[in-house]
Design an enzyme around this catalytic site. Structure first.
Site, PDB file in Angstrom:
ATOM      1  N   TYR A  32       0.896  -1.412   0.143  1.00  0.00           N
ATOM      2  CA  TYR A  32      -0.035   0.059   0.111  1.00  0.00           C
ATOM      3  C   TYR A  32       0.799   1.327  -0.130  1.00  0.00           C
ATOM      4  CZ  TYR A  32       0.734   0.938   5.171  1.00  0.00           C
ATOM      5  OH  TYR A  32       1.240   1.146   6.194  1.00  0.00           O
ATOM      6  N   LYS A 150       6.715  -1.898   1.837  1.00  0.00           N
ATOM      7  CA  LYS A 150       5.329  -1.577   2.559  1.00  0.00           C
ATOM      8  C   LYS A 150       4.073  -2.359   2.315  1.00  0.00           C
ATOM      9  CE  LYS A 150       3.017   3.020   3.354  1.00  0.00           C
ATOM     10  NZ  LYS A 150       3.138   3.110   4.911  1.00  0.00           N
ATOM     11  N   GLU A 182      11.901   2.322  14.255  1.00  0.00           N
ATOM     12  CA  GLU A 182      11.013   3.401  14.034  1.00  0.00           C
ATOM     13  C   GLU A 182       9.885   3.378  14.455  1.00  0.00           C
ATOM     14  OE1 GLU A 182       9.966   2.267   9.687  1.00  0.00           O
ATOM     15  OE2 GLU A 182       9.766   0.364  10.139  1.00  0.00           O
ATOM     16  N   LEU A 206      10.980   1.124   7.343  1.00  0.00           N
ATOM     17  CA  LEU A 206      10.437   1.370   5.839  1.00  0.00           C
ATOM     18  C   LEU A 206      11.278   2.640   5.451  1.00  0.00           C
ATOM     19  CD1 LEU A 206       7.858   1.129   4.063  1.00  0.00           C
ATOM     20  CD2 LEU A 206       7.049   3.031   5.082  1.00  0.00           C
TER      21      LEU A 206
END
Ligand code: PDD
Length: 286
Positions: A32, A150, A182, A206
């Site tokens: 996505y 992702k 993260e 990411l």
């Protein structure tokens, strides 16, 4: 009612359907992107498109449409749904060959599923939360090893947000081998003196599109940037901290595991970065 996009059609949201055998639904076999919209324009669109292409390639998922068409689809949804400020969510799944099987269906005969919808967020850039900052907790990072792709496997990030909520906080930073990877849905940074520190790119995080832009603007503004992993103790002792993402841009973090950073208010560098990011991204918006 929203108009959404499913496999070539613009439909009212209540009429849009996907097969129960879709591998996005059964196996989280899907990727996505989330692109923000300010003043009716798409922020960092080229970056999101490039990362989508990379995610699809890494998982051998076919492109659902010619990539040139994706800008038109985004724009049409923004137009028909009258989005001033908000988000466009895009998802591509490997599709379905009408049954459940661990083995990928034949890519020659199985079309990927493409879904897009908008979320209106009036005043997105003037979010009052950005004025006071957010409070985060740290949690262990137990996600899989390809966080650079992702995918829609967002169960653990959702659980992380729930852990934060239960603790009376806003979000969680994930920690692996003693170092922050993260945030649950954002990249994490600390500031020491004049130096901005954020984890280097790898399969562990990411590759944020907002991160890339913010680091570029920071360098252009002669700010010092260091890409390396940092510990949660280092973060608690930092002068400032913040997160970046398409939905929050640059968001100050004022407390980590109950420890207030500096005076518990957003610092000078994060405020400046948020301003620069919003100014520069708006200039380049499509
Ligand atoms: N999340 N890291 C993770 C784990 C993320 O889920 C995201 C984005 C980011 C920031 O990437 P970008 O700057 O390209 O938005 C970092 C989106 C916004 C979401 O899931 O809603």
């Amino acid at each position: 009612m929203r108009t959404v996009y499913v496999n070539g059609e613009y439909l009212p949201e209540t009429e849009a359907t996907v097969s129960i055998f879709d591998r996005g639904f059964l196996m989280a076999d899907a990727v996505y992107e989330v692109t923000s919209v300010l003043g009716g324009k798409l922020i960092d669109f080229a970056g999101h498109l490039a990362r989508l292409e990379r995610s699809l390639n890494e998982l051998d998922i076919k492109k659902p449409v010619a990539f040139e068409d994706l800008l038109d689809i985004h724009r049409e949804l923004v137009r028909v749904n009258e989005i001033g400020d908000g988000l466009v969510y895009l998802q591509v799944t490997r599709g379905s060959d009408g049954d459940r099987d661990f083995i990928f269906p034949d890519a020659e005969t199985t079309e990927p599923t493409l879904v897009l919808f908008t979320q209106a967020k009036p005043g997105l850039a003037d979010d009052p939360v950005a004025k006071k900052g957010i409070r985060v907790i740290s949690i262990e990072d137990i996600r899989w090893g390809r966080r650079d792709i992702k995918t829609v496997q967002l169960l653990y990030p959702s659980m992380g947000k729930m852990m934060a909520k239960k603790a009376g906080c806003d979000d969680a930073w994930m920690v692996e081998d003693g170092h922050v990877t993260e945030g649950t849905s954002n990249n994490a940074y600390i500031v020491k003196g004049n130096k901005i520190i954020t984890r280097q790119l790898s399969n562990e995080i990411l590759h944020g599109i907002t991160r890339a832009a913010v680091l570029r603007f920071a360098s252009e503004a002669q700010m010092e940037v260091e890409e390396r992993a940092f510990t949660i103790d280092e973060a608690k002792a930092a002068d400032e901290a913040f997160v970046t993402s398409a939905s929050n841009f640059v968001m100050p973090v004022v407390e980590i595991d109950g420890v207030a950073l500096s005076d518990g208010v957003p610092g000078r560098i994060v405020k400046r970065l948020r301003e620069i990011y919003l100014d520069e991204s708006l200039k380049a918006a499509l």
